[in-house]
Design an enzyme around this catalytic site. Structure first.
Site, PDB file in Angstrom:
ATOM      1  N   LYS A  71      47.706  56.545  38.849  1.00 59.68           N
ATOM      2  CA  LYS A  71      49.054  55.998  39.045  1.00 59.68           C
ATOM      3  C   LYS A  71      49.047  54.473  39.207  1.00 59.68           C
ATOM      4  CE  LYS A  71      50.996  60.302  40.798  1.00 59.68           C
ATOM      5  NZ  LYS A  71      51.790  60.976  41.840  1.00 59.68           N
TER       6      LYS A  71
ATOM      7  N   ASP B 250      58.439  59.928  42.063  1.00 61.13           N
ATOM      8  CA  ASP B 250      57.990  60.822  43.140  1.00 61.13           C
ATOM      9  C   ASP B 250      58.954  60.797  44.329  1.00 61.13           C
ATOM     10  OD1 ASP B 250      55.758  61.852  41.881  1.00 61.13           O
ATOM     11  OD2 ASP B 250      54.380  60.368  42.719  1.00 61.13           O
TER      12      ASP B 250
END
Ligand code: NAP
Length: 273
Positions: free
Chosen positions: A66, A102
Site C-alpha cells: 500500500k 479503507d
C-alpha cells in the site's frame, strides 16, 4: 472489449476481492474481468506498469504494497496523501490516480451495516499502522466526541497526532493511558487478529452498549473480540463489511456505478463464535 482489473498482494491467494468485484459486475451489468495477481516482493512497480501496458484499467492493492501504491501514483487523493498509503489505482492515459478507501469502507460498515452512528461517540482506534492512518479522516468527518489512538509503540501514535494536526484533533498514547477511560466504539486496527495475540486492555474500557470491532476478517472470534465479550460487550463485529464497502467505493470510482454491497456482505459474513 472487457475491461480488466486486478488485486495485487503477496500472499494473495486468500483474497476475496475477485469474488466481490465479479459479483458487483454481475449485479450492475458491467462488462469487466477481475483477477488476483501474486506480486513478487521486489516487483510491485513492474507488475503495475505491466498490467497497465497490457490494457488494465485499475488495481486494488493489498499488503504489503500500500505504501508503494501511493509512491507510484502521479495523482494521489488527499486522503491517500495523508495516509501515506493507497489501496486503489486507476489508469487514465499516462496518469496513475490513487485513493485509499479503507477508512470510508470502515465508516460505511459501522454506520450503514451495523447501525452505529459515530457522531458524538467516544471512538478508540487500537494500533497506529496503515489501517489507522486510513481511518482517521473518514471517522473524524462523522464528528465523534473524541477520537483516540492507542498503540504498543506510543511514539507512532503521537506521530499521527502530529501528521493529522491540521485535520483531526487526536488523543494519543500507549495502552497504559487508557486506564480510567471509556469508549462507545473500540476498533482493533492492530494486526493481532492475524497473530492471535491479546492486547493489554484495561478493565472498564467499554462503555455500556459499546461496539467492539476487529478490522481483521475471516478469523472468527479474535483475541480482541474475546476480550470484549469477556468484558460484557454484546455487539462485536469483524472487518468483512469494511472489506466489501471499500470494494464498493473502488467500483464506483472505476466504473461510475455504485453496487449494492449488502448481498455480498451477507454472503461473506461468518458467525463470530
Ligand atoms: P500495520 O501497518 O502493519 O500496523 C500494525 C499495527 O499493529 C501497529 O500499530 C503495531 O504496533 C500493531 N501490533 C502488531 N502486533 C502487535 C502486538 N502483538 N501487540 C500490540 N500491537 C501490535 O498493519 P495495517 O495495515 O494497519 O493492518 C492492521 C489490521 O487491519 C490487519 O489485521 C489487517 O488485516 C486489517 N485490515 C483490514 C482491512 C479490511 O478491509 N477489513 C483493511 C485494512 C487492514 P507497533 O506500531 O507497536 O508495531
Amino acid at each position: 472489449m472487457t475491461d480488466r482489473y486486478a488485486v495485487l498482494g503477496n500472499p494473495i491467494g486468500h483474497s476475496k476481492s475477485p469474488l466481490i468485484h465479479t459479483e458487483f459486475a454481475r449485479s450492475t451489468g458491467q462488462d469487466l474481468g477481475y483477477t488476483a495477481i501474486e506480486t513478487p516482493l521486489d516487483g510491485f512497480a513492474d507488475t503495475v506498469l505491466g498490467f497497465r501496458a497490457s490494457g488494465g484499467r485499475g488495481l486494488n492493492v493489498s499488503l504489503p504494497f500500500k505504501l508503494q501504491a501511493f509512491e507510484i501514483a502521479t495523482e494521489p487523493s488527499e486522503r491517500a496523501r495523508l495516509a501515506g498509503a493507497a489501496n486503489c489505482l486507476k489508469f487514465e492515459g499516462e496518469r496513475i490516480l490513487a485513493d485509499n478507501f479503507d477508512g470510508v469502507g470502515l465508516v460505511n460498515d459501522l454506520q450503514r451495516n451495523l447501525g452505529v452512528p459515530l457522531q458524538g461517540k467516544r471512538v478508540l482506534l487500537l494500533g497506529a499502522g496503515g489501517a489507522t492512518r486510513g481511518a482517521l479522516l473518514p471517522i473524524a468527518a462523522e464528528q465523534p466526541a473524541l477520537l483516540s489512538v492507542a498503540n504498543r509503540t506510543p511514539e507512532k501514535a503521537h506521530a499521527l497526532r502530529h501528521d493529522f494536526a491540521a485535520h483531526v484533533p487526536l488523543q494519543t498514547g500507549g495502552y497504559d493511558t487508557l486506564l480510567g477511560q471509556r469508549f462507545d466504539v473500540v476498533i482493533n486496527a492492530t494486526s493481532t487478529g492475524l497473530s492471535q495475540e491479546a492486547l493489554p486492555l484495561p478493565d472498564g474500557l467499554f462503555a455500556p452498549g459499546a461496539l467492539a470491532y476487529d478490522m481483521v476478517y475471516g478469523k472468527g472470534l479474535t483475541p480482541f473480540l474475546r476480550q470484549a465479550k469477556a468484558a460484557g460487550v454484546e455487539r462485536v463485529a469483524d472487518g468483512v463489511g469494511m472489506l466489501v464497502e471499500q470494494a464498493a467505493e473502488a467500483f464506483l470510482w472505476w466504473r461510475g456505478v455504485r453496487p449494492d454491497p449488502q448481498p455480498v456482505v451477507r454472503q461473506l459474513t461468518v458467525p463470530l463464535v
